[in-house]
Design a protein around this motif. Structure first.
Motif, PDB file in Angstrom:
ATOM      1  N   PHE A 238     -17.254  87.323  56.511  1.00 40.18           N
ATOM      2  CA  PHE A 238     -18.284  87.428  57.538  1.00 40.18           C
ATOM      3  C   PHE A 238     -18.041  88.611  58.475  1.00 40.18           C
ATOM      4  CE2 PHE A 238     -19.714  86.054  61.804  1.00 40.18           C
ATOM      5  CZ  PHE A 238     -21.070  86.152  61.585  1.00 40.18           C
ATOM      6  N   PRO A 239     -16.864  88.748  59.120  1.00 40.87           N
ATOM      7  CA  PRO A 239     -16.669  89.940  59.957  1.00 40.87           C
ATOM      8  C   PRO A 239     -16.524  91.221  59.145  1.00 40.87           C
ATOM      9  CG  PRO A 239     -14.688  88.630  59.955  1.00 40.87           C
ATOM     10  CD  PRO A 239     -15.731  87.823  59.256  1.00 40.87           C
ATOM     11  N   ALA A 240     -16.073  91.105  57.906  1.00 39.35           N
ATOM     12  CA  ALA A 240     -15.944  92.315  57.074  1.00 39.35           C
ATOM     13  C   ALA A 240     -17.309  92.903  56.769  1.00 39.35           C
ATOM     14  CB  ALA A 240     -15.203  91.986  55.780  1.00 39.35           C
ATOM     15  N   PHE A 241     -18.285  92.065  56.502  1.00 39.65           N
ATOM     16  CA  PHE A 241     -19.629  92.564  56.228  1.00 39.65           C
ATOM     17  C   PHE A 241     -20.334  93.036  57.499  1.00 39.65           C
ATOM     18  CE2 PHE A 241     -19.952  89.883  52.158  1.00 39.65           C
ATOM     19  CZ  PHE A 241     -19.422  90.927  51.423  1.00 39.65           C
ATOM     20  N   LEU A 242     -20.003  92.433  58.651  1.00 38.60           N
ATOM     21  CA  LEU A 242     -20.606  92.892  59.894  1.00 38.60           C
ATOM     22  C   LEU A 242     -20.079  94.259  60.314  1.00 38.60           C
ATOM     23  CD1 LEU A 242     -20.821  89.695  62.110  1.00 38.60           C
ATOM     24  CD2 LEU A 242     -22.665  90.910  60.996  1.00 38.60           C
ATOM     25  N   GLN A 243     -18.816  94.524  60.013  1.00 39.74           N
ATOM     26  CA  GLN A 243     -18.228  95.808  60.398  1.00 39.74           C
ATOM     27  C   GLN A 243     -18.211  96.818  59.257  1.00 39.74           C
ATOM     28  OE1 GLN A 243     -14.394  94.930  61.963  1.00 39.74           O
ATOM     29  NE2 GLN A 243     -15.214  94.105  63.856  1.00 39.74           N
ATOM     30  N   TRP A 244     -18.616  96.436  58.098  1.00 40.67           N
ATOM     31  CA  TRP A 244     -18.658  97.300  56.916  1.00 40.67           C
ATOM     32  C   TRP A 244     -17.283  97.886  56.595  1.00 40.67           C
ATOM     33  CZ3 TRP A 244     -22.749  97.452  53.735  1.00 40.67           C
ATOM     34  CH2 TRP A 244     -23.949  96.972  54.232  1.00 40.67           C
ATOM     35  N   THR A 245     -16.247  97.054  56.603  1.00 35.52           N
ATOM     36  CA  THR A 245     -14.905  97.521  56.279  1.00 35.52           C
ATOM     37  C   THR A 245     -14.100  96.386  55.656  1.00 35.52           C
ATOM     38  OG1 THR A 245     -12.918  98.555  57.125  1.00 35.52           O
ATOM     39  CG2 THR A 245     -14.003  96.990  58.581  1.00 35.52           C
ATOM     40  N   PHE A 246     -13.122  96.768  54.837  1.00 33.75           N
ATOM     41  CA  PHE A 246     -12.187  95.799  54.274  1.00 33.75           C
ATOM     42  C   PHE A 246     -10.768  96.074  54.750  1.00 33.75           C
ATOM     43  CE2 PHE A 246     -15.471  95.404  50.882  1.00 33.75           C
ATOM     44  CZ  PHE A 246     -15.738  94.074  51.107  1.00 33.75           C
TER      45      PHE A 246
END
Length: 132
Positions: free
Chosen positions: A99-107
């Motif tokens: 969820f936060p990875a997709f909101l911030q566009w980073t892994f």
């Protein structure tokens, strides 16, 4: 101290696997420390979140192999049950961490920890994880 004490091995167990699997599990747990960011770190992990997902899924194999190496049906059934529980908790953990990875566009862990706005949204997602 753990490795120097007297080892107790079942008579009909697979002795090689019975001694190697706990060492593999311990080394897997120690590898998580390499993913933590520090100012003294000499390398940069680009996809550290994906590495975290892969390393947590390897824990299932450690549990299965530890039950199988004892060569007891009860221990193996307990290992199957524990690995099924681990897989079910990993699925909800992966969904919550994506969820936060997709909101911030980073892994990357470093980039995710710098985005404090997403952490406010993690409170309801954490409650959903506790419920599931």
């Amino acid at each position: 101290k753990l490795f120097l004490k007297e080892t107790i091995k079942p008579q009909h167990s697979n002795n090689i696997m019975f001694t190697i699997v706990p060492v593999l599990g311990f080394s897997l747990a120690l590898m998580f420390w390499g993913m933590m960011s520090s100012k003294y770190i000499s390398y940069y992990l680009l996809f550290s979140l994906l590495l975290f997902f892969c390393m947590t899924s390897l824990n299932v194999y450690v549990i299965l192999l530890s039950g199988w190496a004892s060569n007891s049906m009860y221990a193996f059934l307990g290992a199957l049950r524990a690995s099924a529980q681990t897989i079910s908790y990993e699925i909800s953990m992966i969904v919550i961490l994506l969820f936060p990875a997709f909101l911030q566009w980073t892994f990357s862990w470093d980039s995710m920890f710098k985005g404090y706005g997403v952490m406010i949204l993690m409170v309801p997602v954490g409650v959903a994880w506790m419920i599931s």
